[in-house]
Design an enzyme around this catalytic site. Structure first.
Site, PDB file in Angstrom:
ATOM      1  N   GLU A  73       0.834  -1.216   0.000  1.00 32.27           N
ATOM      2  CA  GLU A  73       0.000   0.000   0.000  1.00 32.27           C
ATOM      3  C   GLU A  73       0.866   1.264   0.000  1.00 32.27           C
ATOM      4  O   GLU A  73       0.504   2.286  -0.596  1.00 32.27           O
ATOM      5  CB  GLU A  73      -0.899  -0.065   1.245  1.00 32.27           C
ATOM      6  CG  GLU A  73      -1.558   1.192   1.678  1.00 32.27           C
ATOM      7  CD  GLU A  73      -2.901   1.439   1.010  1.00 32.27           C
ATOM      8  OE1 GLU A  73      -2.921   1.378  -0.219  1.00 32.27           O
ATOM      9  OE2 GLU A  73      -3.860   1.703   1.734  1.00 32.27           O
ATOM     10  N   THR A  99      -4.332   9.981  -2.430  1.00 36.85           N
ATOM     11  CA  THR A  99      -4.066   9.839  -0.986  1.00 36.85           C
ATOM     12  C   THR A  99      -2.773  10.573  -0.628  1.00 36.85           C
ATOM     13  O   THR A  99      -2.667  11.220   0.419  1.00 36.85           O
ATOM     14  CB  THR A  99      -3.963   8.353  -0.618  1.00 36.85           C
ATOM     15  OG1 THR A  99      -5.212   7.741  -0.925  1.00 36.85           O
ATOM     16  CG2 THR A  99      -3.662   8.146   0.850  1.00 36.85           C
TER      17      THR A  99
HETATM   18  N1  HSE Z   1      -5.763   6.820   6.884  1.00 34.75           N
HETATM   19  C1  HSE Z   1      -5.466   7.040   5.497  1.00 34.75           C
HETATM   20  C2  HSE Z   1      -5.598   8.527   5.220  1.00 34.75           C
HETATM   21  C3  HSE Z   1      -6.412   6.253   4.659  1.00 34.75           C
HETATM   22  O1  HSE Z   1      -6.609   9.099   5.623  1.00 34.75           O
HETATM   23  O2  HSE Z   1      -4.709   9.103   4.613  1.00 34.75           O
HETATM   24  C4  HSE Z   1      -6.209   6.439   3.177  1.00 34.75           C
HETATM   25  O3  HSE Z   1      -7.260   5.765   2.481  1.00 34.75           O
END
Ligand code: HSE
Length: 298
Positions: A124, A173
């Site tokens: 990931e 992201t």
């Molecule tokens: N916790 C991560 C973020 C999840 O919010 O960046 C990304 O899907």
């Protein structure tokens, strides 16, 4: 028993749930990816289904390929994509988690679920720039998970209605993490901690109202909401229609509403309409908290 071929179903996931940034995640019943893994001479990736043309097939750049390389297992991986890309529904986590899980079965590697989460999080990392586990962990464990530094706590709440509405907006992201502040005030930490604690109680009691209300969080949501055209109107429309709470799914742009199971359809309709009123097309998934990865054929 070692196997040569495995077909698995890997759920979409929703991370953070507001107050649990990088800590909470849930597996969703829909959407999902189907992944075929066959033993081979080298690592090969085939991507089919929605938005497949945008997913790298170079094993060094594909989250599933990175996992297969880490585990030193030559396989052909065919991903039938059902989870929308860059949606905040764990689309890059699903192949990483699925392939880690499948290779452990096929090659009888004897890894624990916790170890699989660590390996999948490395895959990931290639997509998001950070090895956060709040998507891969619920994909592997199912239900609601709490990601702790060196442990995962999981629960399976029942009959929690979830509406996930994915607008046609691109949010990476990596970028959504880059805009976050490095520090929060004590007041904001205290508010988020109170809601995170309430969320766990809500999940333990299947208390939809408490779960929804506990999704409010300070700072992160406000900053990220600037990427989502119509965010406020969509959120208000869902609450007005009876949702217990609305938050950004993972890093967005999908918004998830928590509600009673019988309210989902109506809430989905008003959320899609509110996006449309902002000239944003969107797709709704009417779903609930679901199981983790399942073998559907071996
Ligand atoms: N916790 C991560 C973020 C999840 O919010 O960046 C990304 O899907």
């Amino acid at each position: 028993m070692a196997m040569d071929h495995l077909k698995i179903r890997v759920p979409a996931t929703s991370a953070n749930l507001g107050a649990g940034f990088d800590v909470f995640g849930i597996a969703l019943e829909t959407p999902f990816d189907i992944i075929d893994i066959e033993k081979s001479d080298c690592i090969e990736i085939v991507v089919l289904g929605r938005e497949s043309q945008f997913v790298p097939i170079d094993p060094k750049r594909n989250t599933a390929g990175i996992v297969a390389s880490l585990l030193k297992t030559p396989v052909k991986i065919t991903i039938h994509r059902g989870i929308p890309l860059s949606s905040g529904l764990g689309s890059s986590a699903a192949p990483a988690a699925g392939v880690a899980f499948a290779l452990n079965e096929m090659f009888a590697l004897g890894l624990s679920r916790l170890e699989l989460v660590g390996i999948a999080a490395q895959g990931e990392k290639a997509a998001s720039g950070a090895a956060h586990a709040d998507n891969v962990a619920p994909a592997i464990y199912g239900g609601f998970v709490i990601v702790h530094k060196d442990k995962i706590i999981s629960l399976m709440p029942e009959n929690v209605g979830i509406v996930a509405v994915h607008p046609e907006i691109i949010v990476s992201t990596r970028e959504a993490r880059a805009i976050l502040p490095e520090k929060l005030s004590i007041a904001d930490i205290s508010f988020n901690t109170a809601n995170a604690a309430s969320m766990v109680v809500g999940m333990m009691k299947n208390d939809i109202r408490l779960i929804g209300e506990s999704m409010e969080n300070r700072v992160i949501e406000e900053i990220r909401s600037t990427f989502i055209k119509g965010y406020l109107e969509v959120k208000k429309s869902a609450i007005y229609a009876g949702a217990a709470g609305v938050t950004i799914s993972g890093s967005g742009p999908t918004l998830i509403a928590v509600c009673r199971m019988d309210e989902r359809k109506m809430i989905a309709e008003v959320m899609v309409k509110a996006f449309a009123d902002n000239n944003v097309k969107s797709e709704a998934f009417i779903t609930t908290i679901g199981k983790g990865i399942e073998i559907i054929w071996s």
